[in-house]
Design an enzyme around this catalytic site. Sequence first.
Site, PDB file in Angstrom:
ATOM      1  N   THR A   1      90.717  17.779  38.857  1.00  0.00           N
ATOM      2  CA  THR A   1      89.498  18.546  38.607  1.00  0.00           C
ATOM      3  C   THR A   1      89.588  19.358  37.315  1.00  0.00           C
ATOM      4  O   THR A   1      90.695  19.723  36.889  1.00  0.00           O
ATOM      5  CB  THR A   1      89.260  19.504  39.802  1.00  0.00           C
ATOM      6  OG1 THR A   1      88.290  20.483  39.449  1.00  0.00           O
ATOM      7  CG2 THR A   1      90.525  20.267  40.182  1.00  0.00           C
ATOM      8  N   ASP A   2      88.425  19.706  36.762  1.00  0.00           N
ATOM      9  CA  ASP A   2      88.407  20.590  35.592  1.00  0.00           C
ATOM     10  C   ASP A   2      88.684  22.041  35.981  1.00  0.00           C
ATOM     11  O   ASP A   2      88.916  22.887  35.115  1.00  0.00           O
ATOM     12  CB  ASP A   2      87.057  20.498  34.859  1.00  0.00           C
ATOM     13  CG  ASP A   2      85.866  20.931  35.703  1.00  0.00           C
ATOM     14  OD1 ASP A   2      86.036  21.158  36.922  1.00  0.00           O
ATOM     15  OD2 ASP A   2      84.758  21.053  35.147  1.00  0.00           O
TER      16      ASP A   2
ATOM     17  N   TYR B   1      92.091  26.661  45.769  1.00  0.00           N
ATOM     18  CA  TYR B   1      91.866  25.221  45.549  1.00  0.00           C
ATOM     19  C   TYR B   1      92.371  24.792  44.174  1.00  0.00           C
ATOM     20  O   TYR B   1      93.183  23.863  44.057  1.00  0.00           O
ATOM     21  CB  TYR B   1      90.375  24.889  45.684  1.00  0.00           C
ATOM     22  CG  TYR B   1      90.002  23.539  45.101  1.00  0.00           C
ATOM     23  CD1 TYR B   1      90.495  22.357  45.661  1.00  0.00           C
ATOM     24  CD2 TYR B   1      89.164  23.429  43.974  1.00  0.00           C
ATOM     25  CE1 TYR B   1      90.173  21.109  45.118  1.00  0.00           C
ATOM     26  CE2 TYR B   1      88.837  22.193  43.441  1.00  0.00           C
ATOM     27  CZ  TYR B   1      89.342  21.041  44.006  1.00  0.00           C
ATOM     28  OH  TYR B   1      89.022  19.814  43.462  1.00  0.00           O
TER      29      TYR B   1
ATOM     30  N   LYS C   1      95.473  22.270  43.080  1.00  0.00           N
ATOM     31  CA  LYS C   1      95.282  21.055  42.279  1.00  0.00           C
ATOM     32  C   LYS C   1      96.119  21.131  40.992  1.00  0.00           C
ATOM     33  O   LYS C   1      96.683  20.125  40.541  1.00  0.00           O
ATOM     34  CB  LYS C   1      93.808  20.854  41.938  1.00  0.00           C
ATOM     35  CG  LYS C   1      92.927  20.453  43.104  1.00  0.00           C
ATOM     36  CD  LYS C   1      93.266  19.110  43.736  1.00  0.00           C
ATOM     37  CE  LYS C   1      92.922  17.936  42.855  1.00  0.00           C
ATOM     38  NZ  LYS C   1      93.104  16.639  43.588  1.00  0.00           N
TER      39      LYS C   1
HETATM   40  P1  NAD Z   1      86.412  15.198  49.959  1.00  0.00           P
HETATM   41  O1  NAD Z   1      86.809  16.510  50.538  1.00  0.00           O
HETATM   42  O2  NAD Z   1      85.010  14.705  50.163  1.00  0.00           O
HETATM   43  O3  NAD Z   1      87.378  14.057  50.520  1.00  0.00           O
HETATM   44  C1  NAD Z   1      88.762  14.236  50.655  1.00  0.00           C
HETATM   45  C2  NAD Z   1      89.308  13.131  51.548  1.00  0.00           C
HETATM   46  O4  NAD Z   1      90.723  13.331  51.682  1.00  0.00           O
HETATM   47  C3  NAD Z   1      88.722  13.149  52.961  1.00  0.00           C
HETATM   48  O5  NAD Z   1      88.353  11.828  53.344  1.00  0.00           O
HETATM   49  C4  NAD Z   1      89.868  13.661  53.823  1.00  0.00           C
HETATM   50  O6  NAD Z   1      89.845  13.150  55.154  1.00  0.00           O
HETATM   51  C5  NAD Z   1      91.084  13.172  53.045  1.00  0.00           C
HETATM   52  N1  NAD Z   1      92.279  13.986  53.311  1.00  0.00           N
HETATM   53  C6  NAD Z   1      92.378  15.341  53.298  1.00  0.00           C
HETATM   54  N2  NAD Z   1      93.645  15.708  53.619  1.00  0.00           N
HETATM   55  C7  NAD Z   1      94.356  14.562  53.799  1.00  0.00           C
HETATM   56  C8  NAD Z   1      95.714  14.272  54.118  1.00  0.00           C
HETATM   57  N3  NAD Z   1      96.603  15.263  54.334  1.00  0.00           N
HETATM   58  N4  NAD Z   1      96.093  12.983  54.218  1.00  0.00           N
HETATM   59  C9  NAD Z   1      95.195  11.978  54.005  1.00  0.00           C
HETATM   60  N5  NAD Z   1      93.896  12.184  53.716  1.00  0.00           N
HETATM   61  C10 NAD Z   1      93.495  13.455  53.612  1.00  0.00           C
HETATM   62  O7  NAD Z   1      86.774  15.287  48.416  1.00  0.00           O
HETATM   63  P2  NAD Z   1      86.073  14.581  47.162  1.00  0.00           P
HETATM   64  O8  NAD Z   1      84.979  15.458  46.697  1.00  0.00           O
HETATM   65  O9  NAD Z   1      85.815  13.155  47.483  1.00  0.00           O
HETATM   66  O10 NAD Z   1      87.252  14.694  46.090  1.00  0.00           O
HETATM   67  C11 NAD Z   1      88.206  13.627  45.936  1.00  0.00           C
HETATM   68  C12 NAD Z   1      89.217  14.043  44.888  1.00  0.00           C
HETATM   69  O11 NAD Z   1      88.548  14.296  43.656  1.00  0.00           O
HETATM   70  C13 NAD Z   1      89.966  15.348  45.228  1.00  0.00           C
HETATM   71  O12 NAD Z   1      91.311  15.184  44.837  1.00  0.00           O
HETATM   72  C14 NAD Z   1      89.268  16.406  44.395  1.00  0.00           C
HETATM   73  O13 NAD Z   1      90.164  17.447  44.053  1.00  0.00           O
HETATM   74  C15 NAD Z   1      88.861  15.598  43.178  1.00  0.00           C
HETATM   75  N6  NAD Z   1      87.664  16.087  42.465  1.00  0.00           N
HETATM   76  C16 NAD Z   1      86.506  16.350  43.146  1.00  0.00           C
HETATM   77  C17 NAD Z   1      85.369  16.758  42.450  1.00  0.00           C
HETATM   78  C18 NAD Z   1      84.062  17.028  43.159  1.00  0.00           C
HETATM   79  O14 NAD Z   1      83.113  17.510  42.528  1.00  0.00           O
HETATM   80  N7  NAD Z   1      83.921  16.707  44.448  1.00  0.00           N
HETATM   81  C19 NAD Z   1      85.426  16.902  41.061  1.00  0.00           C
HETATM   82  C20 NAD Z   1      86.630  16.614  40.398  1.00  0.00           C
HETATM   83  C21 NAD Z   1      87.731  16.191  41.113  1.00  0.00           C
END
Ligand code: NAD
Length: 354
Positions: free
Chosen positions: A132-133, A158, A162
């Site tokens: 993430t940013d 959070y 990360k």
């Molecule tokens: P999300 O919370 O919708 O999904 C996370 C998934 O990880 C879920 O399906 C959950 O069941 C699974 N999970 C959590 N803990 C776990 C564990 N211990 N073992 C296995 N699975 C596990 O998140 P997202 O929004 O889809 O984000 C996905 C990735 O992208 C993350 O790493 C997040 O930091 C990164 N990210 C998200 C955004 C955003 O805007 N949503 C932006 C940049 C980066």
Amino acid sequence: MIFLTGAAGFIGANFVHHWLGQKDEPVLVLDALTYAGNLESLAPVASDPRYHFAQLDICDRPAVTALLTTHRPRALLHFAAESHVDRSIHGPGDFIRTNVQGTFELLEAIRAYWAGLPAPEKAAFRFLHVSTDEVYGSLSPTDPAFTETTPYAPNSPYSASKAASDHLVRAWHHTYGLPVLTTNCSNNYGPYQFPEKLIPLMIHNALAGKPLPVYGDGQNVRDWLYVQDHCRAIARVLEAGRLGETYNVGGCNEVKNLDVVHTLCDLLDQLRPKMDGSSYRAQITFVADRPGHDRRYAIDARKIERELGWTPQETFATGLRKTVQWYLDNPDWVEHVTSGAYRQWVGKQYGAAA
Ligand code: NAD
Ligand code: TYD
């Protein structure tokens, strides 16, 4: 085969749809199915022979190792995380466990697997870390956008967790030679996002006749990217990213929160007008600010554009319209996520996974 952690979540599920829509190569999804993991988001591919699913925690290194040995993937894409800032303020422990400890366990499982691969497969293997940013901290209104060399300054539990995971991934490359790639992306929006993040929460609350809670003065800025554009960026980095490099991914779409909510209300007024003729804007309520609320995020995505030719395809206007339409067209998905009924569906569909 590619191996995806956390792909029952928002971005991972969108990535699975993107990938299987473009490629023949199978996917193996590992997900612990926390509150954010929803197999209904993967239901459209559930009977696709290229799709495999295992309910597993990334902290369970022996089980992850067993999966690697059985399926022998050529790449791992690490989406799994605890991802909601508000939840991290309320209970940071799960964030340290999954994002820091979990990434460590995964790196170690992958390192052992990768070390045992024959030379050509070892050279071709990739560990792509999705980040993430928010690791860069908060910008003032006049600061330049985050680049890949902006110093890390995470402010929430959070973003700190990360940032720690990014540093682990970097260290495993420099110390052990693990072939890693990292993406740092801005706020995503689109289909299948859990309705406690800003955009789906506002759509859900608006339609339910509930207040639309804007934190503080609503002037915080986020740089919004349509989720399918993020998925295209990840696929491109996997294909052609330089080993050990990080790539910032963003939409060049800086918008104040209050403007996001106004635009959503205006779209809903058009697409699902209220019976009494009033605007959804009337439901906006200013509430207490989030503790430590980062003021502004903005991404400079020129590196990925220059090196890999990636640019976003959606504008905020087109992406937001698609998103609102998707939530209007999929009330059952939202209802099941908010009621917990999808766990029952999982139980029926996958037996023990309920
Ligand atoms: P999300 O919370 O919708 O999904 C996370 C998934 O990880 C879920 O399906 C959950 O069941 C699974 N999970 C959590 N803990 C776990 C564990 N211990 N073992 C296995 N699975 C596990 O998140 P997202 O929004 O889809 O984000 C996905 C990735 O992208 C993350 O790493 C997040 O930091 C990164 N990210 C998200 C955004 C955003 O805007 N949503 C932006 C940049 C980066
Ligand atoms: P969020 O979707 O939680 O993403 P992040 O905190 O990772 O940026 O929030 C986006 C912005 O919207 C953030 O500035 C906090 C704000 N916000 C509200 O004003 N009200 C809400 O109910 C939520 C969930 C977020």
